[in-house]
Design a protein around this motif. Structure first.
Motif, PDB file in Angstrom:
ATOM      1  N   PRO A  71      50.266  55.765   2.154  1.00  0.00           N
ATOM      2  CA  PRO A  71      51.563  55.220   1.729  1.00  0.00           C
ATOM      3  C   PRO A  71      52.602  55.397   2.835  1.00  0.00           C
ATOM      4  N   ALA A  72      53.406  54.370   3.033  1.00  0.00           N
ATOM      5  CA  ALA A  72      54.379  54.353   4.140  1.00  0.00           C
ATOM      6  C   ALA A  72      55.275  55.581   4.147  1.00  0.00           C
ATOM      7  N   ILE A  73      55.674  56.044   2.976  1.00  0.00           N
ATOM      8  CA  ILE A  73      56.593  57.182   2.900  1.00  0.00           C
ATOM      9  C   ILE A  73      55.975  58.456   3.483  1.00  0.00           C
ATOM     10  N   LEU A  74      54.641  58.545   3.472  1.00  0.00           N
ATOM     11  CA  LEU A  74      53.965  59.746   3.976  1.00  0.00           C
ATOM     12  C   LEU A  74      53.702  59.691   5.477  1.00  0.00           C
ATOM     13  N   LYS A  75      54.021  58.571   6.112  1.00  0.00           N
ATOM     14  CA  LYS A  75      53.762  58.425   7.546  1.00  0.00           C
ATOM     15  C   LYS A  75      54.876  59.027   8.401  1.00  0.00           C
ATOM     16  N   LYS A  76      56.046  59.200   7.830  1.00  0.00           N
ATOM     17  CA  LYS A  76      57.192  59.747   8.558  1.00  0.00           C
ATOM     18  C   LYS A  76      57.601  61.055   7.900  1.00  0.00           C
ATOM     19  N   PRO A  77      58.489  61.807   8.529  1.00  0.00           N
ATOM     20  CA  PRO A  77      58.947  63.057   7.894  1.00  0.00           C
ATOM     21  C   PRO A  77      59.539  62.779   6.504  1.00  0.00           C
ATOM     22  N   TYR A  78      59.237  63.635   5.566  1.00  0.00           N
ATOM     23  CA  TYR A  78      59.714  63.498   4.198  1.00  0.00           C
ATOM     24  C   TYR A  78      59.887  64.891   3.612  1.00  0.00           C
ATOM     25  N   ARG A  79      60.575  64.935   2.514  1.00  0.00           N
ATOM     26  CA  ARG A  79      60.659  66.183   1.757  1.00  0.00           C
ATOM     27  C   ARG A  79      60.223  65.883   0.335  1.00  0.00           C
ATOM     28  N   VAL A  80      59.697  66.882  -0.327  1.00  0.00           N
ATOM     29  CA  VAL A  80      59.205  66.727  -1.691  1.00  0.00           C
ATOM     30  C   VAL A  80      60.258  67.266  -2.646  1.00  0.00           C
ATOM     31  N   ILE A  81      60.563  66.484  -3.673  1.00  0.00           N
ATOM     32  CA  ILE A  81      61.409  66.967  -4.752  1.00  0.00           C
ATOM     33  C   ILE A  81      60.615  66.831  -6.040  1.00  0.00           C
ATOM     34  N   TYR A  82      60.971  67.635  -7.026  1.00  0.00           N
ATOM     35  CA  TYR A  82      60.252  67.653  -8.288  1.00  0.00           C
ATOM     36  C   TYR A  82      61.191  67.230  -9.405  1.00  0.00           C
ATOM     37  N   ARG A  83      60.708  66.338 -10.246  1.00  0.00           N
ATOM     38  CA  ARG A  83      61.461  65.907 -11.425  1.00  0.00           C
ATOM     39  C   ARG A  83      60.650  66.316 -12.648  1.00  0.00           C
ATOM     40  N   PHE A  84      61.259  67.185 -13.451  1.00  0.00           N
ATOM     41  CA  PHE A  84      60.627  67.698 -14.659  1.00  0.00           C
ATOM     42  C   PHE A  84      61.203  66.993 -15.882  1.00  0.00           C
ATOM     43  N   ASP A  85      60.423  66.912 -16.961  1.00  0.00           N
ATOM     44  CA  ASP A  85      61.038  66.629 -18.242  1.00  0.00           C
ATOM     45  C   ASP A  85      61.602  67.974 -18.711  1.00  0.00           C
ATOM     46  N   ALA A  86      62.567  67.938 -19.642  1.00  0.00           N
ATOM     47  CA  ALA A  86      63.259  69.166 -20.042  1.00  0.00           C
ATOM     48  C   ALA A  86      62.292  70.217 -20.577  1.00  0.00           C
ATOM     49  N   GLU A  87      61.338  69.795 -21.383  1.00  0.00           N
ATOM     50  CA  GLU A  87      60.380  70.730 -21.971  1.00  0.00           C
ATOM     51  C   GLU A  87      59.613  71.473 -20.885  1.00  0.00           C
ATOM     52  N   SER A  88      59.102  70.747 -19.906  1.00  0.00           N
ATOM     53  CA  SER A  88      58.323  71.358 -18.831  1.00  0.00           C
ATOM     54  C   SER A  88      59.181  72.275 -17.976  1.00  0.00           C
ATOM     55  N   LEU A  89      60.392  71.829 -17.660  1.00  0.00           N
ATOM     56  CA  LEU A  89      61.275  72.629 -16.812  1.00  0.00           C
ATOM     57  C   LEU A  89      61.615  73.958 -17.475  1.00  0.00           C
ATOM     58  N   ILE A  90      62.035  73.902 -18.722  1.00  0.00           N
ATOM     59  CA  ILE A  90      62.431  75.137 -19.414  1.00  0.00           C
ATOM     60  C   ILE A  90      61.243  76.074 -19.545  1.00  0.00           C
ATOM     61  N   ASN A  91      60.089  75.541 -19.894  1.00  0.00           N
ATOM     62  CA  ASN A  91      58.904  76.393 -20.014  1.00  0.00           C
ATOM     63  C   ASN A  91      58.462  76.948 -18.668  1.00  0.00           C
ATOM     64  N   TYR A  92      58.592  76.151 -17.620  1.00  0.00           N
ATOM     65  CA  TYR A  92      58.226  76.617 -16.283  1.00  0.00           C
ATOM     66  C   TYR A  92      59.097  77.802 -15.860  1.00  0.00           C
ATOM     67  N   TYR A  93      60.398  77.706 -16.136  1.00  0.00           N
ATOM     68  CA  TYR A  93      61.322  78.750 -15.712  1.00  0.00           C
ATOM     69  C   TYR A  93      61.491  79.878 -16.731  1.00  0.00           C
ATOM     70  N   LYS A  94      60.715  79.857 -17.820  1.00  0.00           N
ATOM     71  CA  LYS A  94      60.766  80.959 -18.796  1.00  0.00           C
ATOM     72  C   LYS A  94      60.375  82.283 -18.148  1.00  0.00           C
ATOM     73  N   LYS A  95      59.586  82.205 -17.087  1.00  0.00           N
ATOM     74  CA  LYS A  95      59.211  83.453 -16.414  1.00  0.00           C
ATOM     75  C   LYS A  95      60.398  84.051 -15.655  1.00  0.00           C
ATOM     76  N   VAL A  96      61.458  83.258 -15.477  1.00  0.00           N
ATOM     77  CA  VAL A  96      62.651  83.712 -14.770  1.00  0.00           C
ATOM     78  C   VAL A  96      63.851  83.818 -15.712  1.00  0.00           C
ATOM     79  N   PHE A  97      64.012  82.833 -16.594  1.00  0.00           N
ATOM     80  CA  PHE A  97      65.180  82.756 -17.465  1.00  0.00           C
ATOM     81  C   PHE A  97      64.793  82.841 -18.934  1.00  0.00           C
ATOM     82  N   THR A  98      65.509  83.648 -19.681  1.00  0.00           N
ATOM     83  CA  THR A  98      65.383  83.630 -21.132  1.00  0.00           C
ATOM     84  C   THR A  98      66.238  82.481 -21.658  1.00  0.00           C
ATOM     85  N   ASN A  99      66.111  82.189 -22.948  1.00  0.00           N
ATOM     86  CA  ASN A  99      66.988  81.177 -23.542  1.00  0.00           C
ATOM     87  C   ASN A  99      68.453  81.590 -23.420  1.00  0.00           C
TER      88      ASN A  99
END
Length: 141
Positions: A65-93
């Motif tokens: 894919p063209a985007i991978l041929k040049k320098p790029y950075r990766v960003i992550y887009r979570f749905d709210a459920e996944s994000l909150i559960n992912y960060y439960k190891k760091v943040f309580t409700n």
């Protein structure tokens, strides 16, 4: 100095979502062939990054894919459920409530998938986490 280097750099957006079976999937929104999965969001993220490396390693230049041929950075887009559960190891409700101003009961509804945040609430969560990230980047010991 680091921000200057990121200006104009393309972003590969990896979407992280929780499936109905409880596993997580990942895929690049803007780079064909990049996908992965796992039992946790971290495993799904890692699988997508490994897919990028495999595509770059095993495909002739034209098939990457063209985007991978040049320098790029990766960003992550979570749905709210996944994000909150992912960060439960760091943040309580309670911590999420302090950061975002959204009450704990509502945060738990988002984490369980019972409810999905409206655009304004999702933006509030994102902005609170970005603000915290900026504050942490400014910390020195």
């Amino acid at each position: 100095m680091r921000l200057i280097n990121l200006i104009g750099m393309k972003q590969v957006t990896i979407i992280i979502e929780r499936a109905k079976d409880g596993h997580y999937s990942s895929y690049a929104e803007n780079a064909e062939g990049v996908y992965g999965g796992g039992n946790t969001p971290e495993e799904a993220k890692q699988a997508a990054l490994e897919a990028i490396e495999l595509i770059k390693k095993h495909n002739p230049g034209k098939n990457i894919p063209a985007i991978l041929k040049k320098p790029y950075r990766v960003i992550y887009r979570f749905d709210a459920e996944s994000l909150i559960n992912y960060y439960k190891k760091v943040f309580t409700n309670a911590a999420f409530e302090r950061l975002t101003g959204i009450n704990q009961k509502q945060i738990q509804h988002y984490a369980s998938g019972l409810k999905k945040p409206r655009a304004r609430q999702a933006k509030k969560i994102q902005e609170a986490l970005h603000k915290l990230g900026e504050e942490l980047l400014a910390v020195e010991l």
